[in-house]
Enzyme design. Structure first.
Site, short mmCIF file in Angstrom:
data_model
loop_
_atom_site.label_atom_id
_atom_site.label_comp_id
_atom_site.label_asym_id
_atom_site.label_seq_id
_atom_site.Cartn_x
_atom_site.Cartn_y
_atom_site.Cartn_z
N ASN A 277 0.83 -1.20 0.00
CA ASN A 277 0.00 0.00 0.00
C ASN A 277 0.86 1.25 0.00
O ASN A 277 1.71 1.37 0.88
CB ASN A 277 -0.89 0.06 1.27
CG ASN A 277 -1.83 -1.12 1.35
OD1 ASN A 277 -2.18 -1.72 0.35
ND2 ASN A 277 -2.25 -1.41 2.57
N ASP A 304 10.18 2.04 2.56
CA ASP A 304 8.94 1.56 3.17
C ASP A 304 9.12 0.08 3.56
O ASP A 304 8.20 -0.73 3.43
CB ASP A 304 7.73 1.75 2.25
CG ASP A 304 6.40 1.52 2.97
OD1 ASP A 304 6.40 1.40 4.21
OD2 ASP A 304 5.36 1.44 2.28
O1 DOR Z 1 2.27 -1.70 2.45
C1 DOR Z 1 2.31 -1.12 3.52
N1 DOR Z 1 2.76 -1.75 4.61
N2 DOR Z 1 1.91 0.15 3.60
C2 DOR Z 1 1.78 0.79 4.78
O2 DOR Z 1 1.39 1.93 4.81
C3 DOR Z 1 2.08 0.09 6.03
C4 DOR Z 1 3.03 -1.01 5.80
C5 DOR Z 1 3.10 -1.96 6.98
O3 DOR Z 1 3.17 -1.47 8.11
O4 DOR Z 1 3.13 -3.16 6.76
ZN ZN Z 2 2.43 4.04 4.22
#
Ligand code: DOR
Ligand code: ZN
Length: 424
Positions: A277, A304
């Site tokens: 996401n 990320d």
């Molecule tokens: O793909 C995602 N994983 N997007 C996010 O905003 C949070 C993250 C997670 O904490 O796993």
């Molecule tokens: Zn995020």
């Protein structure tokens, strides 16, 4: 304690240096840059054939501790960071408990201290990241958070978000926002488009991200707060930020290797490993992200890094959690996709991963200036290797890049003058 790095190509984007230089490190600080340096009693590092750059600054990492230690711990996440050349990282607050008070900030800091990686926990914007009550920004700031964010569970209430921006501005803290309209994306697993149609699943439309980027830009313009858009993934999102910057709005943004490398089609062959996401988008979006990196609209490359267990990622696509690991592959992917393709010069790729994120967070990091902390990465820019998730130091093996051949290999990571990673 003296360390002498000899014979490398020093690239320090903050000072426009790209030259064959030696670096002398004394007591954890950069002491001298020059040609043919010598120092008796110094520990030597042979950097011939290597690029010597500031240690990477990754401003978007999920370390998972406290609460989700099966996915990752501060120790394993920092080991992964060191392997990837990252010496400073911002840890996201969606832990359990959330990083919404000084006690949790201090807990994460204390777990990170022995690793040698400079971990800066971001403070949650709302208590428990529940999107209802703002946290105490003053005490979080005093505890050392570089920024505020509810990433992982982003704020939907605009009145609250505006209030948060006003308070963040007064305290000179940037607000990092994950932009996706929750009603539009629900818990859907992939982009709304070709792949979602093929699979007969509901998707997360690009407009869900773009609406919130537009909203954030307008709120930043109105409040004067510094808003930083997390992991931008769509062409229109990039265009909104581009135009806002022209108007002088205090908005910055980041993207991740997955968004300038992969498309939504990846889900068709890799399933939940390609679930993230915001979701992977279309080739036109990938091209626009690359253009945004090239023209300076995008300020930072982050990972990320979002580790999950193998069991979680083995679930059917609609039930698996979102996210992919990235700390051990980001430099190689950035070099392969942006530098070796001729899109960006080396100094620009490195600026996006060092000086630029450091500057937008107000950190005295990401440069090799004399007197600065001796945080460095030494890498062979040309060495080919194949990404192997089984070699990761991270507990998370959830990468869609397993088996991909890339160019650019980290050889040494040095933090405050100490070698915290050496290949082999
Ligand atoms: O793909 C995602 N994983 N997007 C996010 O905003 C949070 C993250 C997670 O904490 O796993
Ligand atoms: Zn995020």
């Amino acid at each position: 304690m003296l360390l002498l790095i000899q014979g490398g190509r020093v690239v320090d984007p903050a000072r426009s240096i790209d030259a064959d230089l030696d670096i002398l490190i004394e007591n954890g600080k950069i002491a001298w840059l020059g040609q043919h340096l010598e120092a008796e009693d110094a520990q030597m590092v042979d950097a011939s054939g290597l690029v010597v750059a500031p240690g990477l600054v990754d401003m978007h990492v999920h370390l998972r501790e406290p609460g989700f230690e099966a996915k990752e711990t501060v120790a394993t996440g920092c080991a992964a960071a060191a392997r990837g050349g990252v010496t400073t990282l911002v840890a996201m607050p969606n832990t359990r408990p959330a990083t919404d008070c000084p006690e949790i900030v201090k807990l994460v800091q204390s777990k990170a201290a022995p690793t040698g990686v400079n971990v800066l926990p971001a403070g949650a914007v709302t208590v428990g990241q529940r999107g209802q009550v703002l946290t105490d920004f003053d005490s979080l700031r005093a505890a050392g958070v570089p920024a505020l964010t509810d990433d992982g569970v982003p704020i939907q209430n605009q009145a609250l978000l505006r209030q948060a921006m006003l308070r963040a501005k007064e305290r000179n803290l940037p607000l990092l926002d994950h932009c996706e309209d929750r009603d539009m994306v629900q818990n859907y697993a992939l982009n709304e488009g070709k792949a979602s149609q093929t699979l007969g699943l509901p998707g997360r439309p690009a407009i869900a991200e773009e609406l919130q980027i537009m909203r954030d830009v307008m709120l930043a313009e109105e409040t004067g707060a510094h808003v930083h858009i997390c992991h931008i993934s769509t062409a229109k999102g990039v265009e909104i930020v581009r135009q806002a910057k022209v108007r002088g709005v205090r908005v910055t943004c980041e993207t991740c290797p997955q968004y300038f490398t992969l498309t939504e089609e990846e889900v068709l062959c890799q399933g939940a490993l390609a679930r993230v996401n915001p979701p992977l988008r279309t080739q036109a979006d990938v091209d626009a992200i690359r253009a945004g990196l090239a023209d300076g609209t995008i300020d930072a490359i982050v990972t990320d890094h979002a580790p999950h267990t193998a069991e979680e990622k083995a679930r059917p696509l609609p039930d698996a959690p979102s996210g992919m690991v990235g700390l051990e592959t980001s430099l190689a992917l950035a070099l392969t996709e942006l530098y070796h393709t001729g899109l960006l010069p080396m100094s620009r790729v490195l600026a996006l991963m060092t000086s630029s994120p450091a500057a937008l967070l107000g950190l005295n990091k990401g440069t090799l200036g004399e007197g600065c902390d001796a945080d460095l990465v030494l890498f062979d820019p040309n060495q080919e290797w194949t990404i192997d998730k089984n070699q990761f130091a991270s507990k998370g093996r959830n990468t869609p890049f397993h088996g991909r051949t890339v160019r650019g290999r980290v050889k040494y990571t040095i933090s405050r003058g100490i070698i915290i990673y050496q290949e082999g």
